[in-house]
Write an enzyme that holds these catalytic residues in place. Structure first.
Site, mmCIF file in Angstrom:
data_model
loop_
_atom_site.group_PDB
_atom_site.id
_atom_site.type_symbol
_atom_site.label_atom_id
_atom_site.label_comp_id
_atom_site.label_asym_id
_atom_site.label_seq_id
_atom_site.Cartn_x
_atom_site.Cartn_y
_atom_site.Cartn_z
ATOM 1 N N HIS A 73 0.822 -1.211 0.000
ATOM 2 C CA HIS A 73 0.000 0.000 0.000
ATOM 3 C C HIS A 73 0.858 1.264 0.000
ATOM 4 O O HIS A 73 1.994 1.262 0.471
ATOM 5 C CB HIS A 73 -0.932 0.007 1.204
ATOM 6 C CG HIS A 73 -2.016 -1.018 1.124
ATOM 7 N ND1 HIS A 73 -3.089 -1.032 1.976
ATOM 8 C CD2 HIS A 73 -2.204 -2.063 0.276
ATOM 9 C CE1 HIS A 73 -3.898 -2.033 1.672
ATOM 10 N NE2 HIS A 73 -3.373 -2.686 0.647
ATOM 11 N N GLU A 75 0.665 3.957 1.792
ATOM 12 C CA GLU A 75 1.064 4.387 3.134
ATOM 13 C C GLU A 75 2.239 3.555 3.647
ATOM 14 O O GLU A 75 3.176 4.095 4.245
ATOM 15 C CB GLU A 75 -0.109 4.254 4.116
ATOM 16 C CG GLU A 75 -1.342 5.041 3.720
ATOM 17 C CD GLU A 75 -2.325 4.263 2.858
ATOM 18 O OE1 GLU A 75 -3.518 4.600 2.883
ATOM 19 O OE2 GLU A 75 -1.924 3.320 2.149
ATOM 20 N N CYS A 101 -6.578 1.779 4.821
ATOM 21 C CA CYS A 101 -7.170 0.561 5.386
ATOM 22 C C CYS A 101 -6.807 0.510 6.876
ATOM 23 O O CYS A 101 -6.004 1.317 7.371
ATOM 24 C CB CYS A 101 -6.645 -0.669 4.658
ATOM 25 S SG CYS A 101 -4.896 -1.049 4.979
ATOM 26 N N CYS A 104 -2.968 0.059 7.537
ATOM 27 C CA CYS A 104 -2.197 1.272 7.223
ATOM 28 C C CYS A 104 -2.488 2.379 8.227
ATOM 29 O O CYS A 104 -1.581 3.113 8.634
ATOM 30 C CB CYS A 104 -2.480 1.744 5.797
ATOM 31 S SG CYS A 104 -1.719 0.671 4.552
#
Length: 162
Positions: A73, A75, A101, A104
């Site tokens: 991801h 992040e 999410c 994250c």
């Protein structure tokens, strides 16, 4: 000409970073920019494969339990980049094109990020209230749509059954 706010400015930077994304699940890509309280960019990341690994755009997504397991991801990549370069994120703001999410969001909080600003909500955002309760400033975006992950059209051998 109206001068953009810092939030507008750094969200725009996150959208530019998102153009580097290689996962096909969110067609617009996902970008994250981590910024100091003094408005200095500390780190950035986008959704893509691990360094040296093939990207979804090259070999397709690896879908397991409804998510792409090939992708790191945005992040996570931004936090990893900061860590690799010895950059503290204490008190920073995360500007993300898509709401983080749960994993994250927890990583951003544990890395010291004090504020999370996102442009568009993903389909699940309940976990953000938990972070708000822990003191993380997470403004709700005004007038933004909700994005549902799309199932990319890929060769069948690149998708595992759910």
């Amino acid at each position: 000409m109206t001068r953009p706010s810092w939030d507008e400015c750094f969200l725009e930077v996150a959208h530019v970073i998102a153009k580097r994304s290689t996962c096909l699940r969110v067609p617009s890509g996902v970008g994250c920019v981590l910024v100091s309280a003094e408005h200095t960019i500390l780190s950035a990341g986008y959704a893509g494969s691990m360094r040296g690994a093939p990207h979804c755009t090259e070999v397709g997504c690896l879908i397991v339990d409804g998510g792409c397991k090939r992708t790191v991801h945005a992040e996570q990549n931004a936090i990893a980049s900061a860590a690799a370069n010895g950059v503290s994120l204490r008190g920073a703001t995360a500007y993300v094109t898509l709401s983080p999410c749960r994993a994250c969001a927890m990583m951003l909080h544990n890395a010291g990020v004090a504020r999370i600003v996102y442009a568009t909500e993903y389909r699940i955002v309940d976990h953000l209230d938990e972070l708000r309760g822990l003191g993380v400033d997470i403004p709700r975006p005004a007038g933004r749509g909700v994005v549902l992950a799309v199932q990319p059209t890929l060769p069948a051998d690149n998708i595992e059954a759910e």
